[in-house]
Scaffold this motif. Structure first.
Motif, mmCIF file in Angstrom:
data_model
loop_
_atom_site.group_PDB
_atom_site.id
_atom_site.type_symbol
_atom_site.label_atom_id
_atom_site.label_comp_id
_atom_site.label_asym_id
_atom_site.label_seq_id
_atom_site.Cartn_x
_atom_site.Cartn_y
_atom_site.Cartn_z
ATOM 1 N N MET A 144 -7.578 -0.264 -5.659
ATOM 2 C CA MET A 144 -7.031 0.952 -5.411
ATOM 3 C C MET A 144 -5.490 1.111 -5.301
ATOM 4 N N GLY A 145 -4.812 0.013 -4.733
ATOM 5 C CA GLY A 145 -3.517 0.011 -4.823
ATOM 6 C C GLY A 145 -2.837 -0.272 -5.870
ATOM 7 N N LEU A 146 -3.248 -0.864 -6.873
ATOM 8 C CA LEU A 146 -2.614 -1.076 -8.030
ATOM 9 C C LEU A 146 -2.750 0.353 -9.065
ATOM 10 N N ILE A 147 -3.822 1.176 -8.732
ATOM 11 C CA ILE A 147 -3.900 2.334 -9.426
ATOM 12 C C ILE A 147 -3.122 3.318 -8.806
ATOM 13 N N ILE A 148 -2.697 3.257 -7.627
ATOM 14 C CA ILE A 148 -1.835 4.199 -6.849
ATOM 15 C C ILE A 148 -0.222 3.800 -7.265
ATOM 16 N N LYS A 149 -0.098 2.465 -7.464
ATOM 17 C CA LYS A 149 1.174 1.950 -8.033
ATOM 18 C C LYS A 149 1.525 2.885 -9.311
ATOM 19 N N TYR A 160 11.518 3.514 -5.222
ATOM 20 C CA TYR A 160 11.698 2.748 -4.034
ATOM 21 C C TYR A 160 10.645 2.783 -3.552
ATOM 22 N N ALA A 161 9.453 3.819 -3.116
ATOM 23 C CA ALA A 161 8.566 3.689 -2.361
ATOM 24 C C ALA A 161 7.503 2.675 -3.151
ATOM 25 N N VAL A 162 7.307 2.567 -4.370
ATOM 26 C CA VAL A 162 6.391 1.818 -5.137
ATOM 27 C C VAL A 162 6.854 0.281 -5.116
ATOM 28 N N PHE A 163 8.004 0.020 -5.099
ATOM 29 C CA PHE A 163 8.557 -1.379 -5.349
ATOM 30 C C PHE A 163 9.424 -2.000 -4.072
ATOM 31 N N VAL A 164 9.913 -1.169 -3.243
ATOM 32 C CA VAL A 164 10.812 -1.724 -2.077
ATOM 33 C C VAL A 164 9.995 -1.419 -0.607
ATOM 34 N N MET A 222 4.678 2.228 1.284
ATOM 35 C CA MET A 222 4.532 2.927 0.186
ATOM 36 C C MET A 222 3.623 4.162 0.183
ATOM 37 N N SER A 223 2.400 4.074 1.071
ATOM 38 C CA SER A 223 1.528 5.357 0.901
ATOM 39 C C SER A 223 2.068 6.406 1.553
ATOM 40 N N GLU A 224 2.829 6.060 2.688
ATOM 41 C CA GLU A 224 3.185 7.225 3.397
ATOM 42 C C GLU A 224 4.307 7.776 2.675
ATOM 43 N N LEU A 225 5.308 7.297 2.174
ATOM 44 C CA LEU A 225 6.677 7.931 1.406
ATOM 45 C C LEU A 225 5.828 8.523 0.268
ATOM 46 N N LEU A 226 4.770 7.935 -0.629
ATOM 47 C CA LEU A 226 4.408 8.586 -1.574
ATOM 48 C C LEU A 226 3.686 9.854 -1.183
ATOM 49 N N LEU A 227 2.999 9.966 -0.254
ATOM 50 C CA LEU A 227 2.376 11.028 0.379
ATOM 51 C C LEU A 227 3.389 12.308 0.581
ATOM 52 N N VAL A 263 -0.546 15.718 -7.921
ATOM 53 C CA VAL A 263 -2.019 16.114 -7.448
ATOM 54 C C VAL A 263 -3.013 14.853 -7.472
ATOM 55 N N ILE A 264 -2.876 14.566 -8.564
ATOM 56 C CA ILE A 264 -3.714 13.078 -8.864
ATOM 57 C C ILE A 264 -3.467 12.140 -7.853
ATOM 58 N N LEU A 265 -2.139 11.843 -7.799
ATOM 59 C CA LEU A 265 -1.882 10.599 -6.967
ATOM 60 C C LEU A 265 -1.963 11.120 -5.493
ATOM 61 N N LEU A 266 -1.721 12.316 -5.001
ATOM 62 C CA LEU A 266 -2.157 12.663 -3.677
ATOM 63 C C LEU A 266 -3.582 12.640 -3.237
ATOM 64 N N VAL A 267 -4.408 13.109 -4.282
ATOM 65 C CA VAL A 267 -5.867 12.794 -4.049
ATOM 66 C C VAL A 267 -6.038 11.163 -3.930
ATOM 67 N N LEU A 268 -5.570 10.551 -4.797
ATOM 68 C CA LEU A 268 -5.771 8.904 -4.539
ATOM 69 C C LEU A 268 -5.382 8.591 -3.378
ATOM 70 N N LEU A 269 -4.308 8.824 -2.900
ATOM 71 C CA LEU A 269 -3.503 8.470 -1.638
ATOM 72 C C LEU A 269 -4.613 8.703 -0.596
ATOM 73 N N LEU A 270 -5.315 9.928 -0.526
ATOM 74 C CA LEU A 270 -5.992 10.520 0.549
ATOM 75 C C LEU A 270 -7.390 9.947 0.548
ATOM 76 N N LEU A 271 -7.860 9.573 -0.624
ATOM 77 C CA LEU A 271 -9.313 8.614 -0.623
ATOM 78 C C LEU A 271 -8.885 7.111 -0.362
ATOM 79 N N SER A 272 -7.677 6.692 -0.500
ATOM 80 C CA SER A 272 -7.409 5.489 -0.200
ATOM 81 C C SER A 272 -7.137 5.303 1.457
ATOM 82 N N TRP A 273 -6.773 6.325 2.288
ATOM 83 C CA TRP A 273 -6.836 6.209 3.543
ATOM 84 C C TRP A 273 -8.027 6.596 4.164
#
Length: 125
Positions: free
Chosen positions: A1-6, A68-72, A76-81, A112-122
């Motif tokens: 899931m982490g790779l898809i989120i990235k 920055y969130a993805v690579f540094v 990552m998940s918190e910032l992306l959210l 929206v898609i990324l937000l859903v993925l983040l929430l599903l991963s959490w």
């Protein structure tokens, strides 16, 4: 899931970098006019150009924050959210203020898609 989120994060960042390009560097281009439903006359107006370029910098910074969130970042998940919620809220505002629902789909679909993925991963933790 982490790779898809990235990967989705990178896509959202690229979208915002493209918007920055249109607004800041290709201000009078046919693509910019088509994207923002503006005439060539509108785009050559110096006040409109100034506003577009200013907005373009903000969009570029959103793209940079995502990268920055993805690579540094170690969070990552918190910032992306947070960034995805911001993008979605701005797209909602643009939709309501302009009465043009296509703005939401153009600007927020990937977020929206990324937000859903983040929430599903959490929820799996």
């Amino acid at each position: 899931m982490g790779l898809i989120i990235k990967a989705m994060g990178i896509l959202v960042a690229l979208e915002f970098m493209f918007i920055m390009y249109l607004e800041t560097f290709a201000t009078t281009s046919q693509q910019t006019g088509k994207t923002f439903h503006m005439t060539k006359n509108d785009l050559t107006n110096s006040n409109v150009q100034l506003l577009l370029k200013n907005q373009g910098i903000y969009n570029g910074l959103i793209g940079m924050a995502i990268l920055y969130a993805v690579f540094v970042s170690k969070n990552m998940s918190e910032l992306l959210l947070g960034i995805m919620m911001y993008i979605i809220l701005v797209a909602l505002y643009g939709t309501i203020s302009s009465k043009n629902i296509s703005i939401f789909f153009k600007q927020a679909s990937l977020a929206v898609i990324l937000l859903v993925l983040l929430l599903l991963s959490w929820s799996r933790l």
